[in-house]
Design a protein around this motif. Structure first.
Motif, PDB file in Angstrom:
ATOM      1  N   LEU A 187      -4.514  -3.683   7.287  1.00 20.58           N
ATOM      2  CA  LEU A 187      -3.712  -3.888   5.877  1.00 20.58           C
ATOM      3  C   LEU A 187      -3.063  -4.625   5.212  1.00 20.58           C
ATOM      4  O   LEU A 187      -2.769  -5.051   4.496  1.00 20.58           O
ATOM      5  CB  LEU A 187      -4.454  -2.581   5.764  1.00 20.58           C
ATOM      6  CG  LEU A 187      -3.636  -2.310   3.994  1.00 20.58           C
ATOM      7  CD1 LEU A 187      -4.748  -2.371   3.231  1.00 20.58           C
ATOM      8  CD2 LEU A 187      -3.294  -0.508   4.430  1.00 20.58           C
ATOM      9  N   ARG A 197      -5.832  -2.512  -8.406  1.00 18.16           N
ATOM     10  CA  ARG A 197      -7.113  -3.197  -6.429  1.00 18.16           C
ATOM     11  C   ARG A 197      -5.973  -4.557  -6.178  1.00 18.16           C
ATOM     12  O   ARG A 197      -5.769  -5.150  -7.700  1.00 18.16           O
ATOM     13  CB  ARG A 197      -8.275  -3.628  -7.628  1.00 18.16           C
ATOM     14  CG  ARG A 197      -9.164  -3.791  -6.600  1.00 18.16           C
ATOM     15  CD  ARG A 197     -10.629  -4.105  -6.951  1.00 18.16           C
ATOM     16  NE  ARG A 197     -10.661  -4.636  -7.388  1.00 18.16           N
ATOM     17  CZ  ARG A 197     -11.730  -4.604  -8.927  1.00 18.16           C
ATOM     18  NH1 ARG A 197     -12.007  -3.665  -9.904  1.00 18.16           N
ATOM     19  NH2 ARG A 197     -11.686  -5.933  -9.446  1.00 18.16           N
ATOM     20  N   GLY A 255      -5.063   6.648  -3.556  1.00 19.96           N
ATOM     21  CA  GLY A 255      -6.155   5.146  -4.056  1.00 19.96           C
ATOM     22  C   GLY A 255      -6.103   5.471  -5.463  1.00 19.96           C
ATOM     23  O   GLY A 255      -6.790   5.017  -6.321  1.00 19.96           O
ATOM     24  N   PRO A 289       0.862  -1.278  -0.192  1.00 20.49           N
ATOM     25  CA  PRO A 289      -0.281  -0.132   0.129  1.00 20.49           C
ATOM     26  C   PRO A 289       0.908   1.449  -0.220  1.00 20.49           C
ATOM     27  O   PRO A 289       1.678   0.834   0.482  1.00 20.49           O
ATOM     28  CB  PRO A 289      -1.073   0.116   1.417  1.00 20.49           C
ATOM     29  CG  PRO A 289       0.601  -0.596   2.534  1.00 20.49           C
ATOM     30  CD  PRO A 289       0.652  -2.320   1.679  1.00 20.49           C
ATOM     31  N   CYS A 290       0.393   1.857  -0.371  1.00 16.38           N
ATOM     32  CA  CYS A 290       1.294   3.528  -0.062  1.00 16.38           C
ATOM     33  C   CYS A 290       2.487   3.920   1.216  1.00 16.38           C
ATOM     34  O   CYS A 290       2.027   4.577   1.238  1.00 16.38           O
ATOM     35  CB  CYS A 290       0.034   4.632  -1.029  1.00 16.38           C
ATOM     36  SG  CYS A 290       1.096   6.212  -1.227  1.00 16.38           S
ATOM     37  N   GLU A 327      -2.008   2.221   6.730  1.00 16.06           N
ATOM     38  CA  GLU A 327      -3.010   2.801   7.507  1.00 16.06           C
ATOM     39  C   GLU A 327      -3.479   1.832   8.690  1.00 16.06           C
ATOM     40  O   GLU A 327      -3.601   2.429   9.953  1.00 16.06           O
ATOM     41  CB  GLU A 327      -4.235   2.095   6.121  1.00 16.06           C
ATOM     42  CG  GLU A 327      -4.302   3.235   5.078  1.00 16.06           C
ATOM     43  CD  GLU A 327      -4.732   2.842   4.609  1.00 16.06           C
ATOM     44  OE1 GLU A 327      -6.086   2.056   4.533  1.00 16.06           O
ATOM     45  OE2 GLU A 327      -5.008   3.057   2.641  1.00 16.06           O
ATOM     46  N   ALA A 357      -8.394   3.823  -0.135  1.00 13.78           N
ATOM     47  CA  ALA A 357      -7.092   4.218   0.272  1.00 13.78           C
ATOM     48  C   ALA A 357      -6.818   5.731   0.357  1.00 13.78           C
ATOM     49  O   ALA A 357      -7.519   6.356   0.147  1.00 13.78           O
ATOM     50  CB  ALA A 357      -6.223   3.589  -0.916  1.00 13.78           C
ATOM     51  N   LYS A 358      -6.442   5.670   1.984  1.00 15.37           N
ATOM     52  CA  LYS A 358      -6.233   7.042   2.678  1.00 15.37           C
ATOM     53  C   LYS A 358      -5.073   7.536   1.538  1.00 15.37           C
ATOM     54  O   LYS A 358      -4.211   8.560   2.692  1.00 15.37           O
ATOM     55  CB  LYS A 358      -5.708   6.760   3.827  1.00 15.37           C
ATOM     56  CG  LYS A 358      -6.485   5.825   4.825  1.00 15.37           C
ATOM     57  CD  LYS A 358      -6.074   6.474   6.090  1.00 15.37           C
ATOM     58  CE  LYS A 358      -8.056   5.791   7.107  1.00 15.37           C
ATOM     59  NZ  LYS A 358      -7.155   5.525   8.459  1.00 15.37           N
ATOM     60  N   HIS A 378      -4.177  -2.174  -2.957  1.00 13.58           N
ATOM     61  CA  HIS A 378      -4.510  -2.119  -2.381  1.00 13.58           C
ATOM     62  C   HIS A 378      -6.172  -2.821  -2.659  1.00 13.58           C
ATOM     63  O   HIS A 378      -6.418  -2.761  -3.987  1.00 13.58           O
ATOM     64  CB  HIS A 378      -5.023  -0.414  -2.172  1.00 13.58           C
ATOM     65  CG  HIS A 378      -6.067   0.044  -0.451  1.00 13.58           C
ATOM     66  ND1 HIS A 378      -7.081  -0.356  -0.418  1.00 13.58           N
ATOM     67  CD2 HIS A 378      -5.169   0.194   0.293  1.00 13.58           C
ATOM     68  CE1 HIS A 378      -7.429   0.436   1.262  1.00 13.58           C
ATOM     69  NE2 HIS A 378      -5.958   0.892   1.168  1.00 13.58           N
ATOM     70  N   GLU A 385       2.261   0.006  -6.107  1.00 17.63           N
ATOM     71  CA  GLU A 385       0.965  -0.012  -4.826  1.00 17.63           C
ATOM     72  C   GLU A 385      -0.387  -0.701  -5.273  1.00 17.63           C
ATOM     73  O   GLU A 385      -0.581  -0.628  -6.318  1.00 17.63           O
ATOM     74  CB  GLU A 385       1.234   1.213  -4.966  1.00 17.63           C
ATOM     75  CG  GLU A 385       2.335   1.926  -4.301  1.00 17.63           C
ATOM     76  CD  GLU A 385       2.055   3.445  -3.685  1.00 17.63           C
ATOM     77  OE1 GLU A 385       3.207   3.676  -3.561  1.00 17.63           O
ATOM     78  OE2 GLU A 385       1.167   4.048  -4.168  1.00 17.63           O
ATOM     79  N   PRO A 416      -9.003   0.245  -3.798  1.00 19.23           N
ATOM     80  CA  PRO A 416      -8.862   2.179  -3.866  1.00 19.23           C
ATOM     81  C   PRO A 416      -9.577   2.680  -3.427  1.00 19.23           C
ATOM     82  O   PRO A 416      -8.685   3.943  -3.228  1.00 19.23           O
ATOM     83  CB  PRO A 416      -8.248   1.834  -4.783  1.00 19.23           C
ATOM     84  CG  PRO A 416      -8.217   0.037  -5.817  1.00 19.23           C
ATOM     85  CD  PRO A 416      -8.829  -0.240  -4.391  1.00 19.23           C
TER      86      PRO A 416
END
Length: 274
Positions: free
Chosen positions: A31, A252, A247, A23-24, A27, A243-244, A237, A235, A240
């Motif tokens: 996750l 995906r 996104g 993930p970027c 979070e 995503a914080k 998630h 990246e 998406p």
């Protein structure tokens, strides 16, 4: 490459590309552990060396209201837990020279953001840790110009350098990828990675949130493998839209496995043993 063998150890596979993915931003624990478990299993099946990536803090955000992280130590602790749980090298970006030693206590690869690729103090501080240093090519820089970043790190006594292509600014709100940069940067004797997600960003949106074009991730990745990239940065998630960070341009998670299967076949077709 001997540097990659040192990073991946028993997972090293010179006949395949390696993957940096996650993930970027961190979070929460569920996750990062969930993504690491799924991607690690996929990569083991496909014999793809894997580095887990997540930012413990996002310093470069468009809006003051954007999410930046759960706390530096908390985020780094989770990165270290991922590495220990799944026996993976892990990476995160740093944003100042002062962060290098702190982050190096938890991660295997220090990532230098594209906007900071010319910052000598950050490059030298990262080099001094002895960790692998992955420098992203600035959106404003040519592939040829990245030799100076490599020289700074290597002359500091660290030979564990990698470079990442992540697109070039095109106007105010788009990026383009010049694939000539992959062989150009490989001539510097370092592994070259294609950032398949950030190269599709559409920055400087008036909404204060960076846009993107995730439908083109597969196209970017396939062209990168065909032109000789040693690794891919993607990246991902599971949701998406929730995503914080970033996104709008992440892949995906359920789409990653079929894409990697296709990329392995392309790699097999173009790979020439030394």
């Amino acid at each position: 490459m001997k540097t990659l063998k040192a990073l991946f150890k028993e997972q090293y596979n010179p006949e395949n590309f390696f993957l940096i993915a996650g993930p970027c931003v961190i979070e929460d624990e569920d996750l990062v552990m969930g993504i690491a478990e799924k991607v690690s299993a996929i990569c083991k099946r496909l014999n793809i060396p894997y580095v887990f990536k997540a930012s413990y803090r996002k310093a470069n955000r468009t809006s003051i209201n954007s999410f930046t992280g759960i706390g530096d130590v908390e985020g780094l602790d989770l990165l270290q837990k991922v590495g220990q749980t799944f026996n993976l090298p892990v990476t995160s970006d740093i944003h100042s020279a002062a962060e290098a030693a702190m982050a190096a206590a938890y991660v295997d690869v220090l990532q230098i953001p594209a906007f900071l690729c010319r910052q000598t103090d950050i490059l030298l501080a990262a080099a001094d840790t002895g960790k692998f240093v992955n420098v992203k090519k600035g959106q404003f820089a040519s592939g040829e110009a990245m030799k100076f970043a490599v020289e700074k790190i290597e002359q500091a006594g660290n030979k564990h350098v990698m470079l990442t292509e992540r697109g070039t600014t095109f106007g105010y709100q788009d990026l383009v990828v010049d694939y000539r940069n992959i062989p150009i940067m490989k001539e510097m004797g370092v592994p070259v990675i294609m950032d398949c997600t950030h190269s599709l960003q559409q920055p400087n949106q008036t909404s204060g949130v960076t846009g993107g074009n995730p439908k083109m991730i597969g196209t970017i990745a396939k062209a990168a493998i065909a032109t000789g990239a040693n690794g891919l940065f993607i990246e991902t998630h599971p949701e998406p839209a929730k995503a914080k960070s970033d996104g709008a341009n992440v892949l995906r998670l359920d789409l990653l496995e079929p894409l990697l299967e296709e990329l392995v076949r392309i790699r097999e077709a173009v790979y020439v043993k030394a």
